[in-house]
Design a protein around this motif. Structure first.
Motif, PDB file in Angstrom:
ATOM      1  N   GLU A  41       0.822  -1.207   0.000  1.00 49.99           N
ATOM      2  CA  GLU A  41       0.000   0.000   0.000  1.00 49.99           C
ATOM      3  C   GLU A  41       0.860   1.263   0.000  1.00 49.99           C
ATOM      4  O   GLU A  41       0.540   2.245  -0.674  1.00 49.99           O
ATOM      5  N   ALA A  42       1.972   1.233   0.739  1.00 49.02           N
ATOM      6  CA  ALA A  42       2.853   2.408   0.779  1.00 49.02           C
ATOM      7  C   ALA A  42       3.501   2.652  -0.577  1.00 49.02           C
ATOM      8  O   ALA A  42       3.653   3.804  -1.012  1.00 49.02           O
ATOM      9  N   LEU A  43       3.879   1.589  -1.255  1.00 51.16           N
ATOM     10  CA  LEU A  43       4.478   1.739  -2.581  1.00 51.16           C
ATOM     11  C   LEU A  43       3.477   2.349  -3.556  1.00 51.16           C
ATOM     12  O   LEU A  43       3.815   3.234  -4.357  1.00 51.16           O
ATOM     13  N   ILE A  44       2.221   1.905  -3.497  1.00 53.38           N
ATOM     14  CA  ILE A  44       1.194   2.444  -4.393  1.00 53.38           C
ATOM     15  C   ILE A  44       1.001   3.935  -4.155  1.00 53.38           C
ATOM     16  O   ILE A  44       0.902   4.731  -5.098  1.00 53.38           O
ATOM     17  N   LEU A  45       0.967   4.344  -2.886  1.00 51.81           N
ATOM     18  CA  LEU A  45       0.763   5.760  -2.584  1.00 51.81           C
ATOM     19  C   LEU A  45       1.954   6.616  -3.012  1.00 51.81           C
ATOM     20  O   LEU A  45       1.793   7.793  -3.329  1.00 51.81           O
ATOM     21  N   ARG A  46       3.141   6.031  -3.045  1.00 52.22           N
ATOM     22  CA  ARG A  46       4.341   6.762  -3.425  1.00 52.22           C
ATOM     23  C   ARG A  46       4.552   6.782  -4.932  1.00 52.22           C
ATOM     24  O   ARG A  46       5.350   7.570  -5.449  1.00 52.22           O
ATOM     25  N   ARG A  47       3.835   5.929  -5.655  1.00 48.34           N
ATOM     26  CA  ARG A  47       4.047   5.762  -7.092  1.00 48.34           C
ATOM     27  C   ARG A  47       3.835   7.079  -7.842  1.00 48.34           C
ATOM     28  O   ARG A  47       2.972   7.879  -7.510  1.00 48.34           O
ATOM     29  N   GLY A  48       4.648   7.278  -8.848  1.00 46.06           N
ATOM     30  CA  GLY A  48       4.497   8.457  -9.694  1.00 46.06           C
ATOM     31  C   GLY A  48       5.294   8.279 -10.976  1.00 46.06           C
ATOM     32  O   GLY A  48       6.029   7.304 -11.133  1.00 46.06           O
ATOM     33  N   SER A  49       5.150   9.223 -11.879  1.00 48.05           N
ATOM     34  CA  SER A  49       5.865   9.170 -13.155  1.00 48.05           C
ATOM     35  C   SER A  49       7.155   9.983 -13.053  1.00 48.05           C
ATOM     36  O   SER A  49       7.226  10.978 -12.342  1.00 48.05           O
ATOM     37  N   THR A  50       8.176   9.550 -13.770  1.00 47.67           N
ATOM     38  CA  THR A  50       9.426  10.301 -13.799  1.00 47.67           C
ATOM     39  C   THR A  50      10.094  10.142 -15.154  1.00 47.67           C
ATOM     40  O   THR A  50       9.959   9.107 -15.799  1.00 47.67           O
ATOM     41  N   ARG A  51      10.768  11.189 -15.575  1.00 51.37           N
ATOM     42  CA  ARG A  51      11.621  11.109 -16.756  1.00 51.37           C
ATOM     43  C   ARG A  51      13.058  11.474 -16.367  1.00 51.37           C
ATOM     44  O   ARG A  51      13.876  11.785 -17.209  1.00 51.37           O
ATOM     45  N   THR A  52      13.338  11.470 -15.054  1.00 55.80           N
ATOM     46  CA  THR A  52      14.664  11.779 -14.560  1.00 55.80           C
ATOM     47  C   THR A  52      15.334  10.500 -14.095  1.00 55.80           C
ATOM     48  O   THR A  52      14.832   9.829 -13.179  1.00 55.80           O
ATOM     49  N   PHE A  53      16.442  10.143 -14.710  1.00 54.30           N
ATOM     50  CA  PHE A  53      17.133   8.901 -14.404  1.00 54.30           C
ATOM     51  C   PHE A  53      18.559   9.203 -13.941  1.00 54.30           C
ATOM     52  O   PHE A  53      19.052  10.317 -14.079  1.00 54.30           O
ATOM     53  N   ALA A  54      19.214   8.199 -13.382  1.00 52.38           N
ATOM     54  CA  ALA A  54      20.590   8.338 -12.894  1.00 52.38           C
ATOM     55  C   ALA A  54      21.516   7.645 -13.872  1.00 52.38           C
ATOM     56  O   ALA A  54      21.687   6.424 -13.814  1.00 52.38           O
ATOM     57  N   PRO A  55      22.138   8.395 -14.783  1.00 48.94           N
ATOM     58  CA  PRO A  55      22.956   7.764 -15.833  1.00 48.94           C
ATOM     59  C   PRO A  55      24.120   6.947 -15.296  1.00 48.94           C
ATOM     60  O   PRO A  55      24.566   6.000 -15.945  1.00 48.94           O
ATOM     61  N   ALA A  56      24.642   7.306 -14.099  1.00 47.07           N
ATOM     62  CA  ALA A  56      25.805   6.605 -13.569  1.00 47.07           C
ATOM     63  C   ALA A  56      25.439   5.376 -12.730  1.00 47.07           C
ATOM     64  O   ALA A  56      26.328   4.668 -12.258  1.00 47.07           O
ATOM     65  N   ALA A  57      24.158   5.119 -12.539  1.00 44.99           N
ATOM     66  CA  ALA A  57      23.753   4.006 -11.682  1.00 44.99           C
ATOM     67  C   ALA A  57      24.071   2.669 -12.340  1.00 44.99           C
ATOM     68  O   ALA A  57      24.050   2.538 -13.564  1.00 44.99           O
ATOM     69  N   VAL A  58      24.375   1.679 -11.499  1.00 41.70           N
ATOM     70  CA  VAL A  58      24.618   0.312 -11.954  1.00 41.70           C
ATOM     71  C   VAL A  58      23.596  -0.595 -11.282  1.00 41.70           C
ATOM     72  O   VAL A  58      23.413  -0.556 -10.061  1.00 41.70           O
ATOM     73  N   LEU A  59      22.914  -1.401 -12.072  1.00 40.78           N
ATOM     74  CA  LEU A  59      21.839  -2.256 -11.575  1.00 40.78           C
ATOM     75  C   LEU A  59      22.381  -3.637 -11.221  1.00 40.78           C
ATOM     76  O   LEU A  59      23.048  -4.274 -12.053  1.00 40.78           O
ATOM     77  N   PRO A  60      22.101  -4.142 -10.022  1.00 41.04           N
ATOM     78  CA  PRO A  60      22.496  -5.520  -9.717  1.00 41.04           C
ATOM     79  C   PRO A  60      21.766  -6.503 -10.626  1.00 41.04           C
ATOM     80  O   PRO A  60      20.571  -6.341 -10.912  1.00 41.04           O
ATOM     81  N   ALA A  61      22.457  -7.522 -11.076  1.00 49.29           N
ATOM     82  CA  ALA A  61      21.847  -8.501 -11.981  1.00 49.29           C
ATOM     83  C   ALA A  61      20.661  -9.195 -11.338  1.00 49.29           C
ATOM     84  O   ALA A  61      19.657  -9.479 -12.000  1.00 49.29           O
ATOM     85  N   ASP A  62      20.746  -9.466 -10.023  1.00 48.42           N
ATOM     86  CA  ASP A  62      19.638 -10.135  -9.342  1.00 48.42           C
ATOM     87  C   ASP A  62      18.370  -9.283  -9.374  1.00 48.42           C
ATOM     88  O   ASP A  62      17.262  -9.821  -9.442  1.00 48.42           O
ATOM     89  N   CYS A  63      18.543  -7.974  -9.329  1.00 48.56           N
ATOM     90  CA  CYS A  63      17.386  -7.076  -9.390  1.00 48.56           C
ATOM     91  C   CYS A  63      16.710  -7.177 -10.748  1.00 48.56           C
ATOM     92  O   CYS A  63      15.482  -7.241 -10.841  1.00 48.56           O
ATOM     93  N   LEU A  64      17.521  -7.165 -11.810  1.00 48.47           N
ATOM     94  CA  LEU A  64      16.956  -7.288 -13.156  1.00 48.47           C
ATOM     95  C   LEU A  64      16.229  -8.615 -13.333  1.00 48.47           C
ATOM     96  O   LEU A  64      15.108  -8.666 -13.849  1.00 48.47           O
ATOM     97  N   ARG A  65      16.851  -9.700 -12.881  1.00 48.55           N
ATOM     98  CA  ARG A  65      16.236 -11.021 -13.038  1.00 48.55           C
ATOM     99  C   ARG A  65      14.940 -11.118 -12.235  1.00 48.55           C
ATOM    100  O   ARG A  65      13.948 -11.667 -12.720  1.00 48.55           O
ATOM    101  N   TRP A  66      14.951 -10.586 -11.010  1.00 48.13           N
ATOM    102  CA  TRP A  66      13.725 -10.647 -10.207  1.00 48.13           C
ATOM    103  C   TRP A  66      12.599  -9.844 -10.857  1.00 48.13           C
ATOM    104  O   TRP A  66      11.451 -10.292 -10.907  1.00 48.13           O
ATOM    105  N   ALA A  67      12.934  -8.650 -11.350  1.00 50.16           N
ATOM    106  CA  ALA A  67      11.901  -7.804 -11.943  1.00 50.16           C
ATOM    107  C   ALA A  67      11.202  -8.515 -13.097  1.00 50.16           C
ATOM    108  O   ALA A  67       9.962  -8.493 -13.208  1.00 50.16           O
ATOM    109  N   PHE A  68      11.971  -9.190 -13.960  1.00 50.08           N
ATOM    110  CA  PHE A  68      11.352  -9.864 -15.094  1.00 50.08           C
ATOM    111  C   PHE A  68      10.664 -11.156 -14.667  1.00 50.08           C
ATOM    112  O   PHE A  68       9.628 -11.527 -15.230  1.00 50.08           O
ATOM    113  N   ALA A  69      11.189 -11.847 -13.672  1.00 52.81           N
ATOM    114  CA  ALA A  69      10.522 -13.052 -13.179  1.00 52.81           C
ATOM    115  C   ALA A  69       9.169 -12.713 -12.570  1.00 52.81           C
ATOM    116  O   ALA A  69       8.167 -13.403 -12.798  1.00 52.81           O
ATOM    117  N   ALA A  70       9.120 -11.615 -11.797  1.00 49.67           N
ATOM    118  CA  ALA A  70       7.860 -11.210 -11.183  1.00 49.67           C
ATOM    119  C   ALA A  70       6.874 -10.690 -12.228  1.00 49.67           C
ATOM    120  O   ALA A  70       5.681 -10.996 -12.192  1.00 49.67           O
TER     121      ALA A  70
END
Length: 389
Positions: free
Chosen positions: A289-318
């Protein structure tokens, strides 16, 4: 209706006699309003403001975890309605539209073209009947009698004039379905996290369901049904539902009407297949419920960020876990442009059976960002015209 051509701007219609080429979008005098309205003498039930929470984290809910077997009563139903279609914030506009209410689920252009109805049978705290959800007043309005049998269910309808008014015209038809998908994702996750059986039905008798909730099939038509419980839903109306008022100055887009009616059927499809098994929960996050209330749109990203592979795999599995719906296994194939992912070489990958299969390796950022740049160019074009109010 949705055709593109390299030599024509995205919002310039093709030459087709079935299109409303004279239509001018975003005229405040034609603003379609935000919610369907009814005779004030119809029965009303106020919804509770203290809502139960199963305490399931957002990541656990998206992974398919649940907290026991839920009980469908009025507070539990209100949780489903509020966190999928309720008003969570507002903005005051400096024109005749006044206050603009924003809902829990995202909407293209903030048009919020969806209406929800509850066909209630045996819900504790709510008399049987067909109830319209009024998210602004946080209440239910009884618009008709429920069928004498079958489980309770939610009907999601779409009002094409709300999306057409914005700047989409006939193209607004596909935005109805995009918004419906966003809402359904939240509704199904909320139900599953609380242990409430929910089955999505996309094949149903359109005319019967429309008549049951008072949707005329032109200015408003049913998009989806979510059964809350087991058994076959019943849509045969016991009497005539109150039609209500979709809005004033409603314009019909004939091509949208004919497109929708071309897919009408007269019976229910096969029952929904079971949801896919849960995937591994990556760890503690805020409750759903807290995530839903915080949800919003963004076009601002962090170009220097590095994504953990486990995060990517979980996101697509879910995201690709099978839904409890009547359409059966998905026929979609998913490809990923992966860059700056730990342990994953840059390139294009196919997501298949939980694995990333390399198709082209190398830095493909220019190809990947082409789509974002094209979308951003269209956004700047709309801003230049003042289309964002």
């Amino acid at each position: 209706m949705t055709d593109y051509s390299p030599d024509r701007p995205w919002d310039q219609p093709q030459d087709d006699p079935r299109l409303r080429t004279e239509y001018v979008p975003n005229l405040v005098d034609l603003w379609p309003g935000q919610v369907k309205t009814y005779d004030p003498d119809l029965p009303v039930v106020g919804l509770p403001t203290e809502l139960p929470s199963p305490g399931v984290s957002a990541s656990a809910a998206l992974s398919g975890q649940r907290n026991g077997a839920g009980r469908l009563d009025l507070p539990a139903l209100t949780r489903l309605l509020f966190y999928s279609a309720g008003v969570v914030r507002y903005v005051d506009l400096e024109d005749a539209r006044g206050r603009r209410y924003l809902r829990a689920a995202g909407s293209a252009g903030a048009t919020h073209p969806l209406e929800l109805y509850v066909v209630a049978n045996g819900i504790d705290g709510l008399p049987d009947g067909v109830w319209h959800h009024d998210p602004i007043e946080h209440r239910l309005v009884r618009v008709g009698a429920a069928p004498s049998a079958g489980p309770s269910y939610v009907v999601i309808t779409g009002i094409p004039w709300r999306t057409g008014w914005r700047y989409y015209a006939e193209r607004g038809y596909r935005h109805l379905w995009w918004d419906c998908g966003s809402l359904l994702a939240q509704l199904l996750a909320l139900a599953e996290s609380a242990g409430i059986p929910a089955g999505l039905r996309m094949t149903f008798p359109d005319h019967e369901v429309g008549a049951l909730v008072g949707a005329d099939g032109r200015d408003e038509f049913p998009l989806a049904v979510v059964a809350l419980g087991t058994g076959e839903p019943v849509a045969k109306a016991e009497g005539t539902a109150a039609a209500g008022l979709v809005g004033t100055n409603v314009l019909e887009f004939g091509l949208v009407t004919s497109t929708q009616r071309a897919s009408d059927v007269d019976s229910w499809g096969a029952g929904p297949v079971p949801a896919g098994p849960p995937v591994e929960d990556p760890g503690d996050t805020d409750v759903l419920e807290a995530l839903i209330l915080r949800r919003g749109s963004t076009r601002t990203f962090a170009p220097a960020a590095v994504l953990p592979a486990d995060c990517l795999r979980w996101a697509f599995a879910a995201a690709t876990r099978p839904l409890p719906w009547d359409a059966g296994p998905s026929i979609l194939r998913h490809r990923i442009f992966a860059h700056a992912v730990q342990g994953v070489r840059p390139g294009l990958y196919l997501w298949s059976d939980g694995e990333l299969i390399a198709e082209r390796l190398g830095d493909l950022r220019d190809e990947a960002t082409y789509f974002l740049r094209a979308a951003d160019a269209r956004r700047r074009q709309r801003l230049h015209r003042g289309a964002f109010g």
